[in-house]
Design a protein around this motif. Structure first.
Motif: not given
Length: 124
Positions: A46-53, A80-89, A101-103, A108-111
């Motif tokens: 039920q919990n999904v993380i999208l990791d952008f590392r 849904l949670k997003l994490c490790n997003i580049d500072k410029e993005i 809008v997006l969490d 990843n650990e924080d998510a």
């Protein structure tokens, strides 16, 4: 065609990693969206993380794809949670208001910890 995402599960959280550094081209965006939706349709988590590392560039069309994926998550009752997003993005997310809008979590650990704070509820 090679997959643009890879995923792993710990039984409670499905983590999805984008494998492309640049998500700019319409075909790449469409393939990412299609792969993500197929994964969401079959996951039991039920919990999904999208990791952008690994992602360094996102087009505005890719932002639209993330909104569509988020809507599908809501339909499937997936958090849904997003994490490790580049500072410029991350700046683009703030300018467009998508950070509201997006969490988004720093890591990843924080998510994962944020899911645990809210408790786990399983889909029926």
């Amino acid at each position: 065609m090679a997959s643009l995402i890879r995923s792993e599960s710990d039984g409670e959280i499905l983590t999805v990693y984008f494998t492309e550094a640049k998500i700019l081209d319409e075909l790449v965006i469409r393939q990412c969206q299609d792969e993500l939706i197929r994964l969401l349709e079959k996951t039991q988590e039920q919990n999904v993380i999208l990791d952008f590392r690994f992602v360094k560039f996102l087009s505005s069309s890719a932002l639209g794809m993330l909104i569509r994926v988020q809507k599908r998550c809501k339909e499937f009752k997936i958090n849904l949670k997003l994490c490790n997003i580049d500072k410029e993005i991350e700046k683009v997310f703030k300018i467009t208001g998508l950070n509201k809008v997006l969490d988004i979590c720093p890591t990843n650990e924080d998510a994962a910890a944020a899911f645990k704070k809210k408790g786990f509820f399983f889909r029926k």
